[in-house]
Design a protein around this motif. Structure first.
Motif, PDB file in Angstrom:
ATOM      1  N   ILE A  65      -5.470 -23.990  29.884  1.00 32.21           N
ATOM      2  CA  ILE A  65      -6.256 -23.968  28.800  1.00 32.21           C
ATOM      3  C   ILE A  65      -5.634 -23.784  27.546  1.00 32.21           C
ATOM      4  N   TRP A  96      -6.007 -26.341  24.312  1.00 36.09           N
ATOM      5  CA  TRP A  96      -6.457 -25.775  22.991  1.00 36.09           C
ATOM      6  C   TRP A  96      -5.412 -25.954  22.138  1.00 36.09           C
ATOM      7  N   ILE A 129     -15.835 -44.583  23.122  1.00 36.13           N
ATOM      8  CA  ILE A 129     -16.572 -43.183  22.880  1.00 36.13           C
ATOM      9  C   ILE A 129     -15.776 -42.197  23.251  1.00 36.13           C
ATOM     10  N   ALA A 157     -15.262 -38.963  20.645  1.00 36.43           N
ATOM     11  CA  ALA A 157     -15.155 -37.487  21.224  1.00 36.43           C
ATOM     12  C   ALA A 157     -14.279 -36.661  20.952  1.00 36.43           C
ATOM     13  N   VAL A 200     -13.828 -33.106  19.562  1.00 33.37           N
ATOM     14  CA  VAL A 200     -13.329 -31.794  20.027  1.00 33.37           C
ATOM     15  C   VAL A 200     -12.306 -31.297  19.026  1.00 33.37           C
ATOM     16  N   MET A 250     -28.194 -42.775  21.263  1.00 35.32           N
ATOM     17  CA  MET A 250     -28.274 -43.562  22.637  1.00 35.32           C
ATOM     18  C   MET A 250     -29.471 -43.411  23.417  1.00 35.32           C
ATOM     19  N   ARG A 274     -12.071 -19.941  25.249  1.00 30.92           N
ATOM     20  CA  ARG A 274     -11.441 -20.997  25.069  1.00 30.92           C
ATOM     21  C   ARG A 274     -11.998 -22.035  26.258  1.00 30.92           C
ATOM     22  N   SER A 275     -11.891 -21.205  27.381  1.00 34.83           N
ATOM     23  CA  SER A 275     -12.583 -22.081  28.595  1.00 34.83           C
ATOM     24  C   SER A 275     -13.757 -22.475  28.514  1.00 34.83           C
ATOM     25  N   VAL A 282     -15.629 -23.006  25.491  1.00 34.37           N
ATOM     26  CA  VAL A 282     -15.704 -24.171  24.491  1.00 34.37           C
ATOM     27  C   VAL A 282     -15.289 -25.427  25.198  1.00 34.37           C
ATOM     28  N   LEU A 283     -13.850 -25.444  25.855  1.00 34.01           N
ATOM     29  CA  LEU A 283     -13.640 -26.657  26.143  1.00 34.01           C
ATOM     30  C   LEU A 283     -14.437 -27.396  27.242  1.00 34.01           C
ATOM     31  N   LEU A 310     -17.477 -28.707  25.539  1.00 34.28           N
ATOM     32  CA  LEU A 310     -17.172 -29.994  24.971  1.00 34.28           C
ATOM     33  C   LEU A 310     -16.930 -31.035  26.155  1.00 34.28           C
ATOM     34  N   THR A 353     -20.138 -32.302  27.520  1.00 31.16           N
ATOM     35  CA  THR A 353     -20.746 -33.294  26.453  1.00 31.16           C
ATOM     36  C   THR A 353     -20.299 -34.738  26.777  1.00 31.16           C
ATOM     37  N   LEU A 354     -18.977 -34.797  26.734  1.00 30.36           N
ATOM     38  CA  LEU A 354     -18.369 -36.252  26.624  1.00 30.36           C
ATOM     39  C   LEU A 354     -18.917 -36.623  27.956  1.00 30.36           C
ATOM     40  N   PHE A 410     -21.262 -36.197  29.953  1.00 30.96           N
ATOM     41  CA  PHE A 410     -22.833 -36.534  29.718  1.00 30.96           C
ATOM     42  C   PHE A 410     -22.953 -37.923  28.784  1.00 30.96           C
ATOM     43  N   VAL A 411     -22.201 -37.940  27.679  1.00 28.37           N
ATOM     44  CA  VAL A 411     -22.506 -39.171  26.896  1.00 28.37           C
ATOM     45  C   VAL A 411     -22.013 -40.420  27.587  1.00 28.37           C
ATOM     46  N   LEU A 412     -20.996 -40.179  28.499  1.00 25.88           N
ATOM     47  CA  LEU A 412     -20.448 -41.468  29.057  1.00 25.88           C
ATOM     48  C   LEU A 412     -21.252 -41.872  30.060  1.00 25.88           C
TER      49      LEU A 412
END
Lengths: 544, 178
Positions: free
Chosen positions: A62, A66, A134, A138, A142, A239, B11-12, B14-15, B18, B21-22, B24-26
């Protein structure tokens, strides 16, 4: 694990990786290489020498991820790659705009040769909705989020923890300094007064003075990153059909069509199409301009439209009950709007189709009757009442073409109508056949006694309308607005600090920092030190 | 709580947000490209007026229990016209075994459909999708297109392009009620 914090000699406890003590500013030994302070005299003040954590802990997966996204270098590379790819995607048309019946696998190679083939095989023909494009965008998002968190948090903490009393080294290693000034109490008071009149906040502690103004300017970068993130979110919302619709529909004059992408809820009727040209005769002001133009210059493309909405749900295939929502004229850039949708004038097939053809039937110069064939109805027969004669339509070819198997129709649209009629001859009782094509009648037998004539044709236009709905625009506006606020915040104000450091016995060092616009800072310092015994400031960066 | 642990959790989270979301969008993006009608999906209902029997209409839902072939065609489509005789040839035999054919013409004029039907003496139900609503519902772009629907109303097979006599017989056997 042991405590990795570092206690400064001033007593403040700093996080591991801190470069300048958050409180007194003293460079922390062993960490000076991080900001390059070991090679330069002037201290790097960009993040107040705070510990950007991404640069220190890289232990777990992680943390490594990060740290990767926190890097500005990575962010810049992501943006650069996306920029180059986005540009390459415009070299040839995207698949949806290729406008060819050929499948993409052949189209690009045949139209553009080897480079087209490469373009297709790399998947650039469908770039902007491809998963990898995409993903790239994205990843930029991030990177923006993580890099911002990773800089905003320590910077804010460092600015909150700063003490009025700074270490001598910190003050002397600022870019603008004036060392060893002999100042009396009046001088110091005068300085403080001048600083206040320049809207500095002045703090004092044990004879040390710190003046600071416009700290909020430092948050500009983070505010505009919030704006960018909102813009990315708006792009995601696009979308979904609820938020964004972009479609196209052809409507012929007199026709009512369902509006696509509205869940079969809305219909549009084209009650008439208007096409106008600039006329040098009636509008003299244009006559000179039109002299050199060969083709007529269009003035107006207009669809007179009525918008309907279904009153209840009907099974697909059944004629729905419609109620009028609105009506109006659609012209270029003047759409008709209803319930969040807008229909724009976007295409024309001007008089490209036949709405109707009128005929008469004669025998020995005597008219037996007239009839009109409407292409939308295409009835199988006509009854001529005057003479009680039946005209039957044996064949109807909306877009006539001749193939190996004889006449057939290329499409269902009456662009080049062909008709075969049988008319019974009242005298002989025989059936006589006629072929209509290209606005003319051809008797299909030389023995025909009847005569058929075309007495008139009526053409119609088809109007192409784009269907638009965009509920994401306010969100894009908000994002752009916040972005601009951030830009203004960061560009039009400067975070400035002045430290007056007493060395004892009336000797003072003065260190100055501004986050940008050093020229302006020097101007301001002249005003601040007016009528005092402060010596000229030296710009230590220039000395290098 | 231990600061390092706290930081790791932050951090976990937030990552994870993100990354989520990616993904889901894909998924949404992939879904918008893929047609929603596929093998195994329930065939959307429709109701069309019959041209071969005045005043009658045909609703897909009412055909539950039979295997149904929905065939989209038009008189200006040559391959469509070529496969029609095959359908007619098998119709008599398979209709008794619980197979129904619904020919959906997307022509503009009824007369051209009737002309063709009568010329070939076709016997299976003829319908007219006047406004192309059913065609759009079934996401048909190129003609012909045939949907073979199981007795339970789900799609067994989608054939884009013409069928042959042999292949058609195979498809009928796939959807024949047991």
């Amino acid at each position: 694990m042991s405590d990795q914090s570092i206690r400064c000699e001033c007593g403040h406890l700093n996080k591991e990786g801190t470069i300048l003590c958050e409180a007194c500013g003293k460079p922390i030994e062993g960490n000076q290489h991080i900001d390059g302070n070991d090679e330069k005299h002037v201290l790097e003040m960009r993040y107040e020498g705070s510990a950007r954590r991404s640069q220190t802990y890289k232990r777990t997966f992680i943390d490594k991820t990060w740290a990767f996204f926190s890097s500005v270098k990575v962010g810049v590379w992501l943006i650069a790659i996306t920029l180059v790819l986005s540009a390459l995607g415009t070299v040839y048309p995207q698949e949806q705009f290729k406008n060819s019946p050929l499948p993409s696998s052949q189209f690009y190679a045949e139209e553009y040769g080897l480079t087209g083939q490469i373009f297709y095989q790399l998947g650039f023909h469908n770039m902007y909705s491809s998963w990898w494009y995409i993903t790239l965008v994205a990843l930029i998002g991030v990177s923006i989020i993580i890099a911002s968190i990773d800089r905003y948090v320590p910077l804010r903490r460092a600015l909150n923890n700063q003490k009025t009393k700074r270490h001598e080294v910190f003050v002397k290693r600022q870019r603008l300094v004036s060392k060893d000034n002999e100042l009396n109490e009046d001088d110091v008071n005068k300085l403080k007064e001048n600083l206040k009149s320049k809207r500095y906040k002045v703090y004092e502690d044990d004879g040390h003075v710190m003046a600071e103004k416009n700290r909020f300017s430092r948050w500009g970068a983070y505010v505009n990153h919030i704006g960018l993130i909102i813009i990315l979110l708006a792009a995601i919302f696009r979308m979904f059909e609820v938020m964004h619709v972009d479609d196209y529909v052809w409507v012929r004059e007199g026709e009512t069509r369902v509006i696509p992408s509205t869940n079969q809820e809305y219909y549009v009727e084209n009650t008439g199409f208007v096409y106008e040209e600039y006329d040098p005769e009636t509008q003299e002001q244009f006559s000179r301009a039109l002299e050199d133009v060969e083709d007529p210059v269009p003035k107006n493309f207009q669809t007179n439209a009525v918008i309907y909405r279904t009153t209840e749900e009907t099974l697909p295939g059944q004629e729905p009950e419609l109620e009028e929502v609105t009506r109006g004229e659609i012209r270029l850039n003047q759409p008709i709007t209803f319930d969040g949708y807008a229909l724009y004038q976007a295409g024309t097939q001007l008089e490209a189709e036949y709405d109707s053809m009128s005929f008469d039937v004669q025998l020995n110069d005597e008219v037996l009757g007239e009839f009109t064939f409407y292409s939308d109805e295409a009835p199988p027969e006509f009854h001529l009442e005057e003479s009680d004669i039946m005209v039957s339509v044996d064949d109807w070819y909306p877009e006539l073409e001749f193939t190996e198997n004889g006449p057939s129709s290329f499409s269902k649209f009456p662009r080049n109508p062909g008709l075969i009629f049988s008319v019974e001859n009242p005298d002989t009782g025989d059936s006589e056949r006629f072929f209509y094509l290209q606005e003319d009648i051809i008797p299909l037998s030389e023995d025909n006694e009847l005569v058929m004539n075309v007495t008139g044709v009526d053409r119609r236009s088809a109007s192409g309308l784009t269907v638009k709905k965009d509920n994401t625009l306010p969100l894009f506006g908000l994002g752009a607005g916040i972005f601009m606020i951030g830009v203004v915040q960061g560009l039009y104000w400067y975070h400035r600090r002045v430290w007056i450091h007493p060395k004892g016995e009336g000797i003072y060092h003065i260190g100055v920092h501004t986050n940008k616009n050093w020229y302006g800072m020097k101007q301001e310092l002249e005003k601040i030190t007016e009528d005092t015994n402060v010596q000229e400031f030296e710009d230590q960066q220039e000395l290098k | 709580m231990d600061k390092k642990k706290k930081r790791l959790i932050f951090r976990s989270v937030v990552l994870a947000i993100l990354a989520g979301t990616l993904v889901f969008v894909l998924i949404v993006n992939a879904g918008s490209e893929r047609p929603s009608l596929q093998e195994g999906v329930e065939a959307p209902n429709f109701k069309l007026d019959r041209l071969d029997q005045e005043g009658e209409s045909i609703e897909l839902h009412d055909l539950r229990g039979q295997g149904v072939m929905v065939n989209f065609w038009a008189t200006y489509c040559e391959p469509c016209k070529e496969e029609m005789p095959y359908m007619d040839q098998l119709y008599e035999e398979y209709h008794d075994q619980g197979i129904e054919i619904v020919a959906v013409s997307v022509d503009r004029n009824e007369s051209v459909i009737n002309n063709f039907y009568n010329r070939l003496n076709l016997t299976f139900p003829s319908t007219h999708d006047r406004n192309n609503t059913v065609m759009e519902l079934y996401e048909v772009v190129n003609l012909p297109a045939s949907f073979f629907i199981r007795p339970d109303g789900t799609i067994e097979r989608i054939v884009r392009g013409p069928v042959t006599l042999e292949s058609l017989e195979g498809y009928f056997n796939e959807i024949r009620p047991q």
